[in-house]
Enzyme design. Structure first.
Site, PDB file in Angstrom:
ATOM      1  N   THR A  15       0.832  -1.212   0.000  1.00  0.00           N
ATOM      2  CA  THR A  15       0.000   0.000   0.000  1.00  0.00           C
ATOM      3  C   THR A  15       0.866   1.262   0.000  1.00  0.00           C
ATOM      4  O   THR A  15       0.761   2.105  -0.894  1.00  0.00           O
ATOM      5  CB  THR A  15      -0.910   0.004   1.258  1.00  0.00           C
ATOM      6  OG1 THR A  15      -1.695  -1.183   1.240  1.00  0.00           O
ATOM      7  CG2 THR A  15      -1.817   1.221   1.284  1.00  0.00           C
ATOM      8  N   VAL A  16       1.730   1.398   1.003  1.00  0.00           N
ATOM      9  CA  VAL A  16       2.498   2.641   1.136  1.00  0.00           C
ATOM     10  C   VAL A  16       3.642   2.679   0.113  1.00  0.00           C
ATOM     11  O   VAL A  16       3.888   3.719  -0.516  1.00  0.00           O
ATOM     12  CB  VAL A  16       3.058   2.788   2.573  1.00  0.00           C
ATOM     13  CG1 VAL A  16       3.774   4.118   2.719  1.00  0.00           C
ATOM     14  CG2 VAL A  16       1.940   2.686   3.611  1.00  0.00           C
ATOM     15  N   GLU A 132       9.024   9.913   9.982  1.00  0.00           N
ATOM     16  CA  GLU A 132       7.831  10.774  10.077  1.00  0.00           C
ATOM     17  C   GLU A 132       6.542   9.982   9.899  1.00  0.00           C
ATOM     18  O   GLU A 132       5.538  10.242  10.558  1.00  0.00           O
ATOM     19  CB  GLU A 132       7.944  11.877   9.012  1.00  0.00           C
ATOM     20  CG  GLU A 132       6.872  12.924   9.069  1.00  0.00           C
ATOM     21  CD  GLU A 132       6.831  13.667  10.400  1.00  0.00           C
ATOM     22  OE1 GLU A 132       5.950  13.320  11.210  1.00  0.00           O
ATOM     23  OE2 GLU A 132       7.637  14.564  10.635  1.00  0.00           O
ATOM     24  N   GLY A 190      -6.911   0.104   2.896  1.00  0.00           N
ATOM     25  CA  GLY A 190      -5.455   0.156   3.109  1.00  0.00           C
ATOM     26  C   GLY A 190      -5.053   0.824   4.415  1.00  0.00           C
ATOM     27  O   GLY A 190      -3.897   1.206   4.590  1.00  0.00           O
ATOM     28  N   GLU A 193      -3.268  -2.598   9.637  1.00  0.00           N
ATOM     29  CA  GLU A 193      -1.998  -3.322   9.606  1.00  0.00           C
ATOM     30  C   GLU A 193      -2.221  -4.701   8.972  1.00  0.00           C
ATOM     31  O   GLU A 193      -3.360  -5.189   8.918  1.00  0.00           O
ATOM     32  CB  GLU A 193      -1.474  -3.517  11.029  1.00  0.00           C
ATOM     33  CG  GLU A 193      -1.127  -2.222  11.732  1.00  0.00           C
ATOM     34  CD  GLU A 193      -0.089  -1.413  10.970  1.00  0.00           C
ATOM     35  OE1 GLU A 193       1.015  -1.908  10.750  1.00  0.00           O
ATOM     36  OE2 GLU A 193      -0.400  -0.273  10.588  1.00  0.00           O
ATOM     37  N   ASP A 204      -1.009  -0.931  18.011  1.00  0.00           N
ATOM     38  CA  ASP A 204      -0.436   0.030  17.064  1.00  0.00           C
ATOM     39  C   ASP A 204      -0.378   1.431  17.696  1.00  0.00           C
ATOM     40  O   ASP A 204       0.599   2.157  17.528  1.00  0.00           O
ATOM     41  CB  ASP A 204      -1.294   0.035  15.786  1.00  0.00           C
ATOM     42  CG  ASP A 204      -0.801   1.040  14.774  1.00  0.00           C
ATOM     43  OD1 ASP A 204       0.240   0.783  14.137  1.00  0.00           O
ATOM     44  OD2 ASP A 204      -1.439   2.110  14.628  1.00  0.00           O
ATOM     45  N   LYS A 208       2.990   3.825  18.555  1.00  0.00           N
ATOM     46  CA  LYS A 208       3.148   5.246  18.204  1.00  0.00           C
ATOM     47  C   LYS A 208       3.346   6.093  19.454  1.00  0.00           C
ATOM     48  O   LYS A 208       4.177   7.011  19.472  1.00  0.00           O
ATOM     49  CB  LYS A 208       1.911   5.716  17.424  1.00  0.00           C
ATOM     50  CG  LYS A 208       1.791   5.049  16.066  1.00  0.00           C
ATOM     51  CD  LYS A 208       0.421   5.240  15.469  1.00  0.00           C
ATOM     52  CE  LYS A 208       0.311   4.593  14.097  1.00  0.00           C
ATOM     53  NZ  LYS A 208      -1.074   4.444  13.629  1.00  0.00           N
ATOM     54  N   GLY A 309      -3.391   5.224   5.188  1.00  0.00           N
ATOM     55  CA  GLY A 309      -3.727   5.144   3.765  1.00  0.00           C
ATOM     56  C   GLY A 309      -2.507   5.447   2.900  1.00  0.00           C
ATOM     57  O   GLY A 309      -1.509   6.007   3.354  1.00  0.00           O
TER      58      GLY A 309
HETATM   59  P1  NDP Z   1       1.526  -3.821   2.972  1.00  0.00           P
HETATM   60  O1  NDP Z   1       1.333  -5.157   3.593  1.00  0.00           O
HETATM   61  O2  NDP Z   1       0.499  -3.298   2.046  1.00  0.00           O
HETATM   62  O3  NDP Z   1       2.917  -3.777   2.194  1.00  0.00           O
HETATM   63  C1  NDP Z   1       4.114  -4.319   2.691  1.00  0.00           C
HETATM   64  C2  NDP Z   1       4.775  -5.042   1.547  1.00  0.00           C
HETATM   65  O4  NDP Z   1       6.106  -5.379   1.903  1.00  0.00           O
HETATM   66  C3  NDP Z   1       4.029  -6.341   1.203  1.00  0.00           C
HETATM   67  O5  NDP Z   1       3.956  -6.468  -0.197  1.00  0.00           O
HETATM   68  C4  NDP Z   1       4.973  -7.380   1.806  1.00  0.00           C
HETATM   69  O6  NDP Z   1       4.894  -8.612   1.160  1.00  0.00           O
HETATM   70  C5  NDP Z   1       6.307  -6.738   1.577  1.00  0.00           C
HETATM   71  N1  NDP Z   1       7.353  -7.348   2.390  1.00  0.00           N
HETATM   72  C6  NDP Z   1       7.291  -7.686   3.690  1.00  0.00           C
HETATM   73  N2  NDP Z   1       8.447  -8.254   4.080  1.00  0.00           N
HETATM   74  C7  NDP Z   1       9.228  -8.296   2.983  1.00  0.00           C
HETATM   75  C8  NDP Z   1      10.549  -8.809   2.725  1.00  0.00           C
HETATM   76  N3  NDP Z   1      11.246  -9.376   3.690  1.00  0.00           N
HETATM   77  N4  NDP Z   1      11.049  -8.687   1.469  1.00  0.00           N
HETATM   78  C9  NDP Z   1      10.332  -8.102   0.493  1.00  0.00           C
HETATM   79  N5  NDP Z   1       9.081  -7.616   0.654  1.00  0.00           N
HETATM   80  C10 NDP Z   1       8.544  -7.711   1.897  1.00  0.00           C
HETATM   81  O7  NDP Z   1       1.773  -2.814   4.181  1.00  0.00           O
HETATM   82  P2  NDP Z   1       1.640  -1.225   4.164  1.00  0.00           P
HETATM   83  O8  NDP Z   1       2.182  -0.679   2.919  1.00  0.00           O
HETATM   84  O9  NDP Z   1       0.279  -0.863   4.594  1.00  0.00           O
HETATM   85  O10 NDP Z   1       2.589  -0.858   5.409  1.00  0.00           O
HETATM   86  C11 NDP Z   1       3.989  -0.823   5.264  1.00  0.00           C
HETATM   87  C12 NDP Z   1       4.576  -0.222   6.537  1.00  0.00           C
HETATM   88  O11 NDP Z   1       4.047   1.085   6.716  1.00  0.00           O
HETATM   89  C13 NDP Z   1       4.233  -0.996   7.808  1.00  0.00           C
HETATM   90  O12 NDP Z   1       5.314  -0.893   8.692  1.00  0.00           O
HETATM   91  C14 NDP Z   1       3.030  -0.227   8.377  1.00  0.00           C
HETATM   92  O13 NDP Z   1       2.918  -0.350   9.763  1.00  0.00           O
HETATM   93  C15 NDP Z   1       3.439   1.186   7.989  1.00  0.00           C
HETATM   94  N6  NDP Z   1       2.346   2.132   7.888  1.00  0.00           N
HETATM   95  C16 NDP Z   1       1.252   1.839   7.121  1.00  0.00           C
HETATM   96  C17 NDP Z   1       0.245   2.771   6.979  1.00  0.00           C
HETATM   97  C18 NDP Z   1      -0.967   2.502   6.176  1.00  0.00           C
HETATM   98  O14 NDP Z   1      -1.879   3.344   6.199  1.00  0.00           O
HETATM   99  N7  NDP Z   1      -1.061   1.387   5.452  1.00  0.00           N
HETATM  100  C19 NDP Z   1       0.342   4.085   7.628  1.00  0.00           C
HETATM  101  C20 NDP Z   1       1.547   4.296   8.401  1.00  0.00           C
HETATM  102  C21 NDP Z   1       2.504   3.344   8.516  1.00  0.00           C
HETATM  103  P3  NDP Z   1       3.941  -9.793   1.734  1.00  0.00           P
HETATM  104  O15 NDP Z   1       2.552  -9.231   1.723  1.00  0.00           O
HETATM  105  O16 NDP Z   1       4.173 -10.895   0.767  1.00  0.00           O
HETATM  106  O17 NDP Z   1       4.413 -10.069   3.133  1.00  0.00           O
HETATM  107  N1  HSE Z   2      -2.895   0.773  10.743  1.00  0.00           N
HETATM  108  C1  HSE Z   2      -2.531   2.110  11.023  1.00  0.00           C
HETATM  109  C2  HSE Z   2      -3.773   2.907  11.314  1.00  0.00           C
HETATM  110  C3  HSE Z   2      -1.795   2.699   9.863  1.00  0.00           C
HETATM  111  O1  HSE Z   2      -4.878   2.449  11.018  1.00  0.00           O
HETATM  112  O2  HSE Z   2      -3.651   4.011  11.845  1.00  0.00           O
HETATM  113  C4  HSE Z   2      -1.225   4.066  10.141  1.00  0.00           C
HETATM  114  O3  HSE Z   2      -0.192   3.993  11.066  1.00  0.00           O
END
Ligand code: NDP
Ligand code: HSE
Length: 441
Positions: A15-16, A132, A190, A193, A204, A208, A309
């Site tokens: 997602t991110v 951030e 999205g 977690e 979570d 934070k 998101g």
């Molecule tokens: P997602 O699950 O959508 O994306 C994470 C991606 O990274 C997945 O495709 C995952 O693959 C991949 N991944 C995990 N481990 C590995 C690895 N060892 N090698 C290669 N790829 C890997 O998560 P998000 O994008 O939502 O979140 C990412 C981070 O951002 C997290 O730490 C989350 O807490 C943080 N975050 C998210 C927010 C949100 O709104 N979504 C907001 C703020 C922070 P697979 O699915 O196959 O494991």
């Molecule tokens: N899962 C977290 C939330 C993502 O819903 O706030 C942002 O840190």
């Protein structure tokens, strides 16, 4: 004339991560103009099964599935970690730092557990960590705490820090949605977690709060030390009784600095709280986050924005990349004493010493003298009542009896409740929810 470039490597394109790839491409010229340096996405490390629609915008030559190929890439001083979780991801971050790479991460679970070690490792290798996006998604809260409010001693923080929980609470209270449906929607958008129990169980928010409290109060805080209650055990009847009394229910991360006899202790908690509906924090809905921070010079400040998101979080991640590429952030990281690896462990307040207002709900037998007996037991413990609700019912049944208290010591309240719940006119455990009284701003 071509500009010098800075290479960026990205781990994880979900997602991110996909939001970061899009921003780096869509606003490439704007960033180059602002920085005088071009950002180049050199490598994106994904798992083979994750080559999908989210990686469509990654240039083919940048996409790799082998970590060795990723780390062998030259001229890639910035490593953006958006894989999430710990384990292998922690190893990647450590490996990058040991190579002197600046790390940008949104991973609050990693920083809450391993932050001091990782910051120290970065310092050892003349690198830095930008985080951030780890707290409150798109709101520049870390920048506000570390730099914007540097002139203040922070007195308290009250934050809606989880977009998923705030979205679920809003869907349930304003739109009558069922808990399970609202959670599924938050996941589809999205916000949640990978393991959504971290969201709804409060973990979570605790991650934070641990990061924010360590910066705000200049100490080390472990999320494991924070008493934590989520929204997954909430009873909707409490939300409704709270509304009758003029309150909105919000999952808060709260941190209060308590100074007594020249000793300072922190009261930290994650819990559903009642906030009077006229308070700005009570009016923040959906995936928005909001944080009220009280500084001794500035008074109350408030920060509101999308807390989860793809795009809002990518905004915070890319801002970190830009601040690193601009050079000022690594310099500040190496020179200032703001990060938890440079601080002593926090002294935490014994929760029994916490002074606050509370909402109580008893399941009490509707018979003469019950309300008076409860009020007397509370009064004997020094807990004074400020409001009572009991709806009419057929006499002789157990009915909800709701009370709110004036400010009271949590330990005294717990002692009184332990006595009250032994009585034959009480069924089950009394519900206790903190009522937030904002400090004078
Ligand atoms: P997602 O699950 O959508 O994306 C994470 C991606 O990274 C997945 O495709 C995952 O693959 C991949 N991944 C995990 N481990 C590995 C690895 N060892 N090698 C290669 N790829 C890997 O998560 P998000 O994008 O939502 O979140 C990412 C981070 O951002 C997290 O730490 C989350 O807490 C943080 N975050 C998210 C927010 C949100 O709104 N979504 C907001 C703020 C922070 P697979 O699915 O196959 O494991
Ligand atoms: N899962 C977290 C939330 C993502 O819903 O706030 C942002 O840190």
């Amino acid at each position: 004339m071509s500009l010098p470039s800075i290479g960026v490597g990205l781990i994880g394109c979900g997602t991110v991560g996909s939001g970061v790839v899009e921003l780096l491409q869509d606003l490439r010229e704007l960033y180059a103009r602002r920085l005088g340096v071009e950002l180049q996405l050199r490598r994106v490390l994904v798992r083979p099964q994750d080559v999908n629609y989210k990686t469509e915008r990654v240039p083919a030559e940048a996409l790799v599935t082998d970590p060795e190929a990723f780390f062998a890439t030259e001229d890639m001083p910035v490593l953006v970690e958006l894989g999430g979780g710990r384990g292998a991801i922690s190893e990647f971050v450590r490996r990058g730092l040991a190579m002197g790479k600046h790390v940008v991460t949104a991973n609050k679970a990693l920083l809450a557990a391993e932050g001091p070690e990782l910051f120290a490792l970065a310092r050892e290798h003349n690198a830095s960590i930008g985080f951030e996006a780890s707290c409150a998604g798109g709101i520049p809260l870390i920048t506000a705490l570390n730099f914007g409010l540097m002139a203040n001693r922070i007195q308290a923080m009250y934050g809606i820090l989880n977009g998923t929980c705030n979205y679920i609470l809003t869907q349930m209270t304003a739109h009558g949605a069922q808990y399970g449906d609202a959670l599924a929607e938050a996941q589809a958008r999205g916000f949640a977690e990978a393991d959504p129990t971290l969201d709804v169980g409060g973990g979570d928010t605790a991650h934070k709060l641990a990061i924010m409290a360590s910066l705000a109060f200049g100490c080390q805080v472990s999320d494991k030390a924070i008493p934590c209650t989520g929204i997954n055990t909430l009873d909707l009847s409490d939300v409704r009784f709270g509304a009758e009394l003029g309150y909105e229910m919000k999952l808060l991360g709260l941190a209060e600095r308590i100074e007594d006899d020249n000793a300072v202790a922190l009261n930290l908690a994650v819990q559903p709280c009642f906030i009077h509906r006229e308070e700005p924090l009570a009016q923040v809905s959906g995936s928005f986050n909001a944080i009220s921070i009280f500084g001794d010079a500035v008074g109350q400040t408030m920060y509101v924005g999308r807390g989860a998101g793809k795009e809002p979080t990518a905004s915070a991640v890319v801002s970190d990349i830009l601040n690193i590429a601009a050079g000022w952030y690594p310099k500040a990281f190496s020179q200032l004493k703001l990060w938890p690896d440079q601080q002593a462990p926090a002294r935490l307040l014994d929760p029994r010493e916490n002074q606050a207002r509370f909402y109580l709900r008893f399941n009490a037998l509707d018979r003469p003298g019950v309300m008076a007996a409860i009020a007397t037991a509370l009064g004997d413990a020094g807990v004074s009542l400020s409001g009572i609700i009991q709806h009419e019912s057929r006499a002789g049944e157990f009915v909800p009896l709701v009370m709110t208290t004036h400010e009271a010591k949590q330990g005294s309240l717990e002692d009184a409740l332990n006595q009250i719940k032994q009585r034959d006119f009480i069924e089950g455990e009394p519900v206790v929810i903190r009522v937030i009284e904002m400090p004078p701003g």
